[in-house]
Each structure stands twice: as structure tokens, then as C-alpha cells.
Design a protein around this motif. Sequence first.
Motif, PDB file in Angstrom:
ATOM      1  N   UNK A   1       0.816  -1.216   0.000  1.00 24.10           N
ATOM      2  CA  UNK A   1       0.000   0.000   0.000  1.00 24.10           C
ATOM      3  C   UNK A   1       0.854   1.272   0.000  1.00 24.10           C
ATOM      4  N   UNK A   2       1.889   1.311   0.822  1.00 27.53           N
ATOM      5  CA  UNK A   2       2.708   2.517   0.924  1.00 27.53           C
ATOM      6  C   UNK A   2       3.337   2.891  -0.410  1.00 27.53           C
ATOM      7  N   UNK A   3       3.674   1.872  -1.209  1.00 28.06           N
ATOM      8  CA  UNK A   3       4.293   2.140  -2.511  1.00 28.06           C
ATOM      9  C   UNK A   3       3.271   2.767  -3.451  1.00 28.06           C
ATOM     10  N   UNK A   4       2.046   2.242  -3.472  1.00 29.34           N
ATOM     11  CA  UNK A   4       1.012   2.824  -4.339  1.00 29.34           C
ATOM     12  C   UNK A   4       0.593   4.202  -3.828  1.00 29.34           C
ATOM     13  N   UNK A   5       0.600   4.382  -2.527  1.00 23.91           N
ATOM     14  CA  UNK A   5       0.202   5.670  -1.961  1.00 23.91           C
ATOM     15  C   UNK A   5       1.205   6.766  -2.308  1.00 23.91           C
ATOM     16  N   UNK A   6       2.468   6.381  -2.554  1.00 25.69           N
ATOM     17  CA  UNK A   6       3.507   7.385  -2.829  1.00 25.69           C
ATOM     18  C   UNK A   6       4.021   7.353  -4.269  1.00 25.69           C
ATOM     19  N   UNK A   7       3.499   6.477  -5.101  1.00 25.60           N
ATOM     20  CA  UNK A   7       4.062   6.309  -6.449  1.00 25.60           C
ATOM     21  C   UNK A   7       3.772   7.507  -7.351  1.00 25.60           C
ATOM     22  N   UNK A   8       4.699   7.761  -8.272  1.00 31.83           N
ATOM     23  CA  UNK A   8       4.503   8.791  -9.291  1.00 31.83           C
ATOM     24  C   UNK A   8       3.868   8.200 -10.549  1.00 31.83           C
ATOM     25  N   UNK A   9       4.099   6.900 -10.766  1.00 30.53           N
ATOM     26  CA  UNK A   9       3.538   6.202 -11.927  1.00 30.53           C
ATOM     27  C   UNK A   9       3.022   4.834 -11.494  1.00 30.53           C
ATOM     28  N   UNK A  10       2.032   4.353 -12.199  1.00 30.79           N
ATOM     29  CA  UNK A  10       1.565   2.977 -12.027  1.00 30.79           C
ATOM     30  C   UNK A  10       0.977   2.524 -13.357  1.00 30.79           C
ATOM     31  N   UNK A  11       0.696   1.231 -13.463  1.00 30.14           N
ATOM     32  CA  UNK A  11       0.175   0.684 -14.712  1.00 30.14           C
ATOM     33  C   UNK A  11      -0.955  -0.294 -14.426  1.00 30.14           C
ATOM     34  N   UNK A  12      -1.840  -0.442 -15.405  1.00 31.38           N
ATOM     35  CA  UNK A  12      -2.954  -1.381 -15.312  1.00 31.38           C
ATOM     36  C   UNK A  12      -2.909  -2.286 -16.536  1.00 31.38           C
ATOM     37  N   UNK A  13      -2.891  -3.603 -16.303  1.00 32.24           N
ATOM     38  CA  UNK A  13      -2.957  -4.588 -17.379  1.00 32.24           C
ATOM     39  C   UNK A  13      -4.308  -5.282 -17.295  1.00 32.24           C
ATOM     40  N   UNK A  14      -5.121  -5.173 -18.350  1.00 33.38           N
ATOM     41  CA  UNK A  14      -6.426  -5.838 -18.403  1.00 33.38           C
ATOM     42  C   UNK A  14      -6.198  -7.259 -18.921  1.00 33.38           C
ATOM     43  N   UNK A  15      -6.480  -8.253 -18.106  1.00 32.98           N
ATOM     44  CA  UNK A  15      -6.098  -9.623 -18.422  1.00 32.98           C
ATOM     45  C   UNK A  15      -6.972 -10.254 -19.502  1.00 32.98           C
ATOM     46  N   UNK A  16      -6.326 -11.129 -20.286  1.00 29.97           N
ATOM     47  CA  UNK A  16      -7.020 -11.899 -21.311  1.00 29.97           C
ATOM     48  C   UNK A  16      -7.638 -13.148 -20.691  1.00 29.97           C
ATOM     49  N   UNK A  17      -8.538 -13.787 -21.437  1.00 33.58           N
ATOM     50  CA  UNK A  17      -9.299 -14.912 -20.892  1.00 33.58           C
ATOM     51  C   UNK A  17      -8.430 -16.103 -20.505  1.00 33.58           C
ATOM     52  N   UNK A  18      -7.214 -16.199 -21.042  1.00 35.00           N
ATOM     53  CA  UNK A  18      -6.343 -17.325 -20.709  1.00 35.00           C
ATOM     54  C   UNK A  18      -5.328 -16.973 -19.617  1.00 35.00           C
ATOM     55  N   UNK A  19      -5.576 -15.891 -18.871  1.00 34.85           N
ATOM     56  CA  UNK A  19      -4.604 -15.438 -17.867  1.00 34.85           C
ATOM     57  C   UNK A  19      -5.108 -15.578 -16.431  1.00 34.85           C
ATOM     58  N   UNK A  20      -5.881 -16.615 -16.178  1.00 37.51           N
ATOM     59  CA  UNK A  20      -6.335 -16.867 -14.813  1.00 37.51           C
ATOM     60  C   UNK A  20      -5.150 -17.094 -13.871  1.00 37.51           C
ATOM     61  N   UNK A  21      -4.102 -17.758 -14.385  1.00 38.35           N
ATOM     62  CA  UNK A  21      -2.934 -18.019 -13.552  1.00 38.35           C
ATOM     63  C   UNK A  21      -2.313 -16.707 -13.064  1.00 38.35           C
ATOM     64  N   UNK A  22      -2.194 -15.736 -13.962  1.00 39.30           N
ATOM     65  CA  UNK A  22      -1.637 -14.438 -13.571  1.00 39.30           C
ATOM     66  C   UNK A  22      -2.524 -13.764 -12.530  1.00 39.30           C
ATOM     67  N   UNK A  23      -3.834 -13.841 -12.733  1.00 42.70           N
ATOM     68  CA  UNK A  23      -4.761 -13.251 -11.771  1.00 42.70           C
ATOM     69  C   UNK A  23      -4.599 -13.891 -10.401  1.00 42.70           C
ATOM     70  N   UNK A  24      -4.569 -15.220 -10.354  1.00 45.93           N
ATOM     71  CA  UNK A  24      -4.426 -15.918  -9.076  1.00 45.93           C
ATOM     72  C   UNK A  24      -3.074 -15.624  -8.426  1.00 45.93           C
ATOM     73  N   UNK A  25      -2.029 -15.514  -9.254  1.00 45.86           N
ATOM     74  CA  UNK A  25      -0.685 -15.240  -8.730  1.00 45.86           C
ATOM     75  C   UNK A  25      -0.643 -13.903  -8.008  1.00 45.86           C
ATOM     76  N   UNK A  26      -1.206 -12.871  -8.616  1.00 39.46           N
ATOM     77  CA  UNK A  26      -1.144 -11.541  -8.012  1.00 39.46           C
ATOM     78  C   UNK A  26      -2.246 -11.316  -6.978  1.00 39.46           C
ATOM     79  N   UNK A  27      -3.184 -12.263  -6.886  1.00 42.53           N
ATOM     80  CA  UNK A  27      -4.161 -12.196  -5.796  1.00 42.53           C
ATOM     81  C   UNK A  27      -3.575 -12.783  -4.520  1.00 42.53           C
ATOM     82  N   UNK A  28      -2.485 -13.576  -4.668  1.00 43.59           N
ATOM     83  CA  UNK A  28      -1.803 -14.146  -3.510  1.00 43.59           C
ATOM     84  C   UNK A  28      -0.813 -13.160  -2.935  1.00 43.59           C
ATOM     85  N   UNK A  29      -0.098 -13.609  -1.922  1.00 49.43           N
ATOM     86  CA  UNK A  29       0.801 -12.670  -1.236  1.00 49.43           C
ATOM     87  C   UNK A  29       2.170 -13.255  -0.931  1.00 49.43           C
TER      88      UNK A  29
END
Length: 302
Positions: free
Chosen positions: A61-89
Amino acid sequence: MSNFDVRELRNAFGSFMTGVTIVTAVSKTGEKVGFTANSFTSVSMDPPLLLVCPALRLSSYDIFESCDHFAVSVLAEDQQHASNTFAGSKGDRFAEVEWHADEFGTPLITGAVAHFSCSSFQKVEAGDHLLLMGKVEQFSSNEKFGLGYAKGGYFSLGMEHKAEEIAHEQYAQVGALVECNGKLLLKRTEQGFSLPQGKMQAEISSLQTLKNLLVSLGIEAEVGQVFSVYEKSTAGNFVAFYRAESVAENTLDGYEYVGIDDLSDVAFASSDLTSMVTRFVQEKRNGVFRLYVGNELEGDVR
């Protein structure tokens, strides 16, 4: 504090179908961070603005709260693995997915439907989240289908369309896994239990055919996603099964509702039904439903 049941409120919010994104940033010391989010929206075209909402409890959170830039990647239908990976910690999540950096050094998930590279425009704490508004500095998109999410599970429009096309084959059957109060509706036959199903009707979709079938049986239900589409090689036709949820556990002649935990003891009329119901039980417990496309012996689960 409200008196709302938090889980019930979360489930209500989750009934709104969304896409799935991964939001990324880089700390001042070069640490890459990211999280999976379906709370993403466009805000403005002039200037071009979008909004994401990192939670205060997020480890980065602290990094996003202080960041100057960030990015958003809209996932494709075959990227459930990526979604689950970044939903973990745990672990190095960027080591588990392909990515590349934008001109600001922010990671973009390779293979996504769209990328948005943003400069931080405005940040506002709101309850237990941060409203992080970004000005789009660069973007790209393609013609892939995006990964969908609703009611705790993923869905794929591309696979849904494919299933619909297959289900229009001549002499196809259409059926449903009708759930109500933690039970599944089964049909009694001389060969064993089956599921509500019937022949495709001419000139209408498999979905409408199924809705008509359920009405004819006296079942009031909300039909959801396609669950299985497969070819029965012995019969030479296709079968499409949808998930559905009945509003009431009515008594139906020749049918009965069986508890989901008791389905493993049920003798079904064919091996394909046994396999499909077994997968349904497993995915019900995991909270993520997928789509099977193939034949009664083998196929792809997406």
C-alpha cells in the motif's frame, strides 16, 4: 461501523460482472509490486483518467500511496494463472508471469488485452481503500477476449461464444446443473440418475432452449454460465450443460434434489454425467467454476 454482514455485502458487490486487471508500480528503491483488481473504471476522456482502489491492508500500500507512476494490465481470458498469482501474497510473483516494462519502468503483464501506463493524478483515502486516479500517458489494446469475474468465479466470453456455436450442432442436447439450497436437481431413470435435459429447439439458442425446458418442467431458475460442452461420440451429437440456480426447491415428478455433499454416492446413468458432476462438486467447494469443451473422454477445462 455499519451492521452489515461483511461477507453478504461482498457477495452483493461481487454480483456485478467485471473484467480482471493487475495493477503494478515500482518503489523508489526499485521494488516491483502488483495486485489483482476488478475494481477498475475509466473516469474521464479529457484529460484521460482511470481509477483503481488499492486496499489499506495491502502489503504494498505505501508504494502505491507514494508512487509517481503505475500501470494497469487488463487480463485476457487465458490469464487466470496471472490473476491468481497476483491475488496471492507469497513469493516473487513477477517470476511466475511474463512481463515487460513501460517507458517509466513499470511492469506490464505480457499477453494482456490492454495496457495503461499512468502518472498519478489524484489520491484520496476512502474508508479502507485508496482512490488512486491515474492520467493515462500511454495505452495499447488488441482484439482478444478479456477475463471476466462475477460471484467469486471467472468466466470467459470467448469460450462462452465457442460453446454457443458448438451447441447449435444438429440434434444437440442441452441441459442444466440446477442448484438450490446446497442441493442439485437430479432426474430418476432406469439406468441411474441424470440431469434435466432435452433436445435443441430449431432456430433458437441453446440458452433459450434450456430456459423453455425449465419452464416446461415447472422450474423457476436463473440460468448462468455454460459449464460443459462436449461431443458424445456414441451418439454423434453435442451436449451443452449450463449452471442454473432455482429459486425454490419444488417437488417435481421424476426428479429430486440431492445434497451436494451426497453426490459422490449417486449412481449416474452414464460416465460423462458422473465426471461432470464430480467436477461440479470440486469446483463448488473451491469457489471457482470453469468450462469444459471436448468429448465424453477428454477435452480442455478453461
